[in-house]
Motif scaffolding. Structure first.
Motif, PDB file in Angstrom:
ATOM      1  N   ALA A 204       0.813  -1.221   0.000  1.00 23.25           N
ATOM      2  CA  ALA A 204       0.000   0.000   0.000  1.00 23.25           C
ATOM      3  C   ALA A 204       0.844   1.268   0.000  1.00 23.25           C
ATOM      4  CB  ALA A 204      -0.977  -0.002   1.176  1.00 23.25           C
ATOM      5  N   GLY A 205       2.004   1.242   0.619  1.00 23.28           N
ATOM      6  CA  GLY A 205       2.880   2.413   0.593  1.00 23.28           C
ATOM      7  C   GLY A 205       3.433   2.701  -0.790  1.00 23.28           C
ATOM      8  N   LEU A 206       3.316   1.727  -1.691  1.00 19.20           N
ATOM      9  CA  LEU A 206       3.778   1.870  -3.068  1.00 19.20           C
ATOM     10  C   LEU A 206       2.617   2.151  -4.020  1.00 19.20           C
ATOM     11  CD1 LEU A 206       6.083  -1.291  -3.092  1.00 19.20           C
ATOM     12  CD2 LEU A 206       6.726   1.059  -2.536  1.00 19.20           C
ATOM     13  N   MET A 207       1.480   2.530  -3.464  1.00 24.93           N
ATOM     14  CA  MET A 207       0.251   2.666  -4.242  1.00 24.93           C
ATOM     15  C   MET A 207       0.418   3.546  -5.481  1.00 24.93           C
ATOM     16  SD  MET A 207      -3.539   3.637  -2.888  1.00 24.93           S
ATOM     17  CE  MET A 207      -3.707   2.249  -1.806  1.00 24.93           C
ATOM     18  N   ALA A 208       1.200   4.606  -5.380  1.00 21.28           N
ATOM     19  CA  ALA A 208       1.394   5.490  -6.529  1.00 21.28           C
ATOM     20  C   ALA A 208       2.262   4.837  -7.597  1.00 21.28           C
ATOM     21  CB  ALA A 208       2.031   6.805  -6.075  1.00 21.28           C
ATOM     22  N   GLU A 209       2.915   3.765  -7.261  1.00 18.48           N
ATOM     23  CA  GLU A 209       3.831   3.089  -8.183  1.00 18.48           C
ATOM     24  C   GLU A 209       3.163   1.922  -8.909  1.00 18.48           C
ATOM     25  OE1 GLU A 209       7.536   2.874  -9.955  1.00 18.48           O
ATOM     26  OE2 GLU A 209       7.004   4.319  -8.422  1.00 18.48           O
ATOM     27  N   LEU A 210       2.213   1.269  -8.257  1.00 19.52           N
ATOM     28  CA  LEU A 210       1.576   0.077  -8.816  1.00 19.52           C
ATOM     29  C   LEU A 210       0.255   0.430  -9.494  1.00 19.52           C
ATOM     30  CD1 LEU A 210       2.205  -2.328  -5.805  1.00 19.52           C
ATOM     31  CD2 LEU A 210       3.408  -2.301  -7.990  1.00 19.52           C
ATOM     32  N   PRO A 211      -0.152  -0.368 -10.477  1.00 22.74           N
ATOM     33  CA  PRO A 211      -1.436  -0.096 -11.141  1.00 22.74           C
ATOM     34  C   PRO A 211      -2.615  -0.356 -10.202  1.00 22.74           C
ATOM     35  CG  PRO A 211      -0.475  -2.142 -11.960  1.00 22.74           C
ATOM     36  CD  PRO A 211       0.546  -1.521 -11.057  1.00 22.74           C
ATOM     37  N   ALA A 212      -3.667   0.413 -10.371  1.00 25.43           N
ATOM     38  CA  ALA A 212      -4.858   0.269  -9.524  1.00 25.43           C
ATOM     39  C   ALA A 212      -5.415  -1.152  -9.598  1.00 25.43           C
ATOM     40  CB  ALA A 212      -5.913   1.278  -9.934  1.00 25.43           C
ATOM     41  N   GLY A 213      -5.277  -1.793 -10.742  1.00 23.62           N
ATOM     42  CA  GLY A 213      -5.770  -3.151 -10.915  1.00 23.62           C
ATOM     43  C   GLY A 213      -5.160  -4.141  -9.930  1.00 23.62           C
ATOM     44  N   PHE A 214      -3.934  -3.878  -9.485  1.00 25.84           N
ATOM     45  CA  PHE A 214      -3.288  -4.744  -8.497  1.00 25.84           C
ATOM     46  C   PHE A 214      -4.134  -4.799  -7.233  1.00 25.84           C
ATOM     47  CE2 PHE A 214      -0.604  -5.303  -4.782  1.00 25.84           C
ATOM     48  CZ  PHE A 214       0.143  -6.420  -5.110  1.00 25.84           C
ATOM     49  N   TYR A 215      -4.616  -3.639  -6.784  1.00 24.98           N
ATOM     50  CA  TYR A 215      -5.400  -3.572  -5.549  1.00 24.98           C
ATOM     51  C   TYR A 215      -6.810  -4.103  -5.759  1.00 24.98           C
ATOM     52  CZ  TYR A 215      -1.362  -1.132  -4.036  1.00 24.98           C
ATOM     53  OH  TYR A 215      -0.064  -0.852  -3.729  1.00 24.98           O
ATOM     54  N   ILE A 216      -7.411  -3.788  -6.880  1.00 23.14           N
ATOM     55  CA  ILE A 216      -8.752  -4.303  -7.189  1.00 23.14           C
ATOM     56  C   ILE A 216      -8.713  -5.833  -7.213  1.00 23.14           C
ATOM     57  CG2 ILE A 216     -10.593  -4.409  -8.934  1.00 23.14           C
ATOM     58  CD1 ILE A 216     -10.348  -1.704  -7.427  1.00 23.14           C
TER      59      ILE A 216
ATOM     60  N   GLU B 211      -7.914  -3.967   9.300  1.00 21.73           N
ATOM     61  CA  GLU B 211      -6.538  -4.149   8.834  1.00 21.73           C
ATOM     62  C   GLU B 211      -6.393  -3.745   7.374  1.00 21.73           C
ATOM     63  OE1 GLU B 211      -3.819  -4.788  10.720  1.00 21.73           O
ATOM     64  OE2 GLU B 211      -5.284  -4.516  12.321  1.00 21.73           O
ATOM     65  N   SER B 212      -7.403  -4.034   6.557  1.00 18.95           N
ATOM     66  CA  SER B 212      -7.384  -3.613   5.153  1.00 18.95           C
ATOM     67  C   SER B 212      -7.407  -2.091   5.053  1.00 18.95           C
ATOM     68  CB  SER B 212      -8.588  -4.185   4.395  1.00 18.95           C
ATOM     69  OG  SER B 212      -8.553  -5.578   4.392  1.00 18.95           O
ATOM     70  N   ALA B 213      -8.285  -1.469   5.822  1.00 21.57           N
ATOM     71  CA  ALA B 213      -8.384  -0.002   5.802  1.00 21.57           C
ATOM     72  C   ALA B 213      -7.082   0.634   6.286  1.00 21.57           C
ATOM     73  CB  ALA B 213      -9.556   0.462   6.663  1.00 21.57           C
ATOM     74  N   ARG B 214      -6.504   0.071   7.340  1.00 20.52           N
ATOM     75  CA  ARG B 214      -5.214   0.594   7.834  1.00 20.52           C
ATOM     76  C   ARG B 214      -4.169   0.560   6.719  1.00 20.52           C
ATOM     77  NH1 ARG B 214      -5.795   0.804  13.394  1.00 20.52           N
ATOM     78  NH2 ARG B 214      -6.859  -0.998  14.245  1.00 20.52           N
ATOM     79  N   ALA B 215      -4.090  -0.588   6.039  1.00 15.27           N
ATOM     80  CA  ALA B 215      -3.109  -0.735   4.962  1.00 15.27           C
ATOM     81  C   ALA B 215      -3.381   0.254   3.836  1.00 15.27           C
ATOM     82  CB  ALA B 215      -3.124  -2.164   4.427  1.00 15.27           C
ATOM     83  N   LEU B 216      -4.630   0.337   3.403  1.00 12.53           N
ATOM     84  CA  LEU B 216      -4.959   1.153   2.233  1.00 12.53           C
ATOM     85  C   LEU B 216      -4.930   2.657   2.491  1.00 12.53           C
ATOM     86  CD1 LEU B 216      -7.791  -1.053   0.734  1.00 12.53           C
ATOM     87  CD2 LEU B 216      -5.491  -0.691  -0.197  1.00 12.53           C
ATOM     88  N   TYR B 217      -5.028   3.068   3.748  1.00 10.68           N
ATOM     89  CA  TYR B 217      -5.021   4.499   4.043  1.00 10.68           C
ATOM     90  C   TYR B 217      -3.765   4.961   4.765  1.00 10.68           C
ATOM     91  CZ  TYR B 217      -9.771   5.004   2.416  1.00 10.68           C
ATOM     92  OH  TYR B 217     -10.879   5.035   1.623  1.00 10.68           O
ATOM     93  N   LEU B 218      -3.311   4.208   5.758  1.00 12.07           N
ATOM     94  CA  LEU B 218      -2.203   4.688   6.575  1.00 12.07           C
ATOM     95  C   LEU B 218      -0.845   4.564   5.890  1.00 12.07           C
ATOM     96  CD1 LEU B 218      -3.314   3.534  10.137  1.00 12.07           C
ATOM     97  CD2 LEU B 218      -3.704   5.720   8.981  1.00 12.07           C
ATOM     98  N   ALA B 219      -0.599   3.477   5.170  1.00 16.16           N
ATOM     99  CA  ALA B 219       0.692   3.330   4.485  1.00 16.16           C
ATOM    100  C   ALA B 219       0.881   4.388   3.395  1.00 16.16           C
ATOM    101  CB  ALA B 219       0.855   1.922   3.927  1.00 16.16           C
ATOM    102  N   PRO B 220      -0.123   4.638   2.533  1.00 14.27           N
ATOM    103  CA  PRO B 220       0.050   5.718   1.555  1.00 14.27           C
ATOM    104  C   PRO B 220       0.172   7.094   2.230  1.00 14.27           C
ATOM    105  CG  PRO B 220      -1.678   4.235   0.839  1.00 14.27           C
ATOM    106  CD  PRO B 220      -1.327   3.849   2.249  1.00 14.27           C
ATOM    107  N   GLN B 221      -0.537   7.295   3.333  1.00 12.06           N
ATOM    108  CA  GLN B 221      -0.434   8.566   4.054  1.00 12.06           C
ATOM    109  C   GLN B 221       0.991   8.754   4.574  1.00 12.06           C
ATOM    110  OE1 GLN B 221      -2.451   8.940   7.872  1.00 12.06           O
ATOM    111  NE2 GLN B 221      -3.180  10.965   7.248  1.00 12.06           N
ATOM    112  N   SER B 222       1.594   7.695   5.069  1.00 17.60           N
ATOM    113  CA  SER B 222       2.970   7.744   5.544  1.00 17.60           C
ATOM    114  C   SER B 222       3.924   8.058   4.388  1.00 17.60           C
ATOM    115  CB  SER B 222       3.332   6.406   6.199  1.00 17.60           C
ATOM    116  OG  SER B 222       4.656   6.396   6.608  1.00 17.60           O
ATOM    117  N   ALA B 223       3.697   7.453   3.233  1.00 14.81           N
ATOM    118  CA  ALA B 223       4.526   7.726   2.049  1.00 14.81           C
ATOM    119  C   ALA B 223       4.390   9.194   1.638  1.00 14.81           C
ATOM    120  CB  ALA B 223       4.124   6.807   0.895  1.00 14.81           C
ATOM    121  N   LEU B 224       3.175   9.712   1.700  1.00 13.91           N
ATOM    122  CA  LEU B 224       2.944  11.111   1.346  1.00 13.91           C
ATOM    123  C   LEU B 224       3.685  12.046   2.302  1.00 13.91           C
ATOM    124  CD1 LEU B 224       1.384  12.881  -0.658  1.00 13.91           C
ATOM    125  CD2 LEU B 224      -0.491  12.906   0.981  1.00 13.91           C
TER     126      LEU B 224
END
Length: 172
Positions: free
Chosen positions: A48-60, A84-97
């Motif tokens: 999730a911290g790499l969300m801007a790097e990976l295609p959205a389809g990976f997460y879908i 746990e899913s919400a933590r991963a999908l929101y907190l890791a990208p927020q930390s990267a930002l």
């Protein structure tokens, strides 16, 4: 088979692939793949911290796999899994930002253990020639081995988030 897959899930295993015994016997027959619910969650947490790097389809794909696993095996997606899913999908990208806002980059940390110290530098040179930007953190001797820590720097995702921080909009 259901019990085997559920046991794999309970033990944190990725899943199972069932292939036809004889190749070519049924030309249209494809392998059957079950990816466990726990594996889907680990994938989200790890990337999730790499969300801007990976295609959205990976997460879908991971979300759909979890939903299908839940349905096919009669396992409700409980509050713990959702949190746990919400933590991963929101907190890791927020930390990267935050990291990028502070002048840093999106990065992934690795640690390897090798017998020959030269192998560390050969690996980093290979990655560099392959277009992968790395940053060596440390190499230390541990008995008969050398432990190396390094980061992979994600240029594209870092640039994308940095541009958005500077006011570039989101377009659907």
């Amino acid at each position: 088979m259901k019990e085997i897959v559920l046991d794999l899930d309970r033990n944190g295993r990725e899943g199972i692939v069932i292939k036809p015994v004889l190749k070519g016997q049924n030309p249209g027959e494809r392998p059957i793949k079950f990816v466990t619910l726990s594996s889907c969650l680990r994938d989200l947490q790890a990337t999730a911290g790499l969300m801007a790097e990976l295609p959205a389809g990976f997460y879908i794909q991971r979300i759909l796999r979890a939903i299908f696993f839940s349905h096919e095996f009669g396992i409700p997606i409980n509050d713990h899994y959702l949190m746990e899913s919400a933590r991963a999908l929101y907190l890791a990208p927020q930390s990267a930002l935050r990291e990028i806002a502070g002048g840093g980059s999106i990065r992934e940390s690795f640690e390897i253990k090798v017998k020959d110290k030269k192998t560390v530098y050969e690996l980093l040179n290979h990655l560099s020639r392959s277009g992968v930007l790395t940053q060596l953190i440390s190499v230390e001797r541990m008995g008969d081995y050398h432990r190396a820590k390094f980061n992979r720097i994600y240029i594209k995702g870092t640039r994308e988030l940095r541009h958005r921080l500077m006011g570039r909009g989101f377009f659907d």
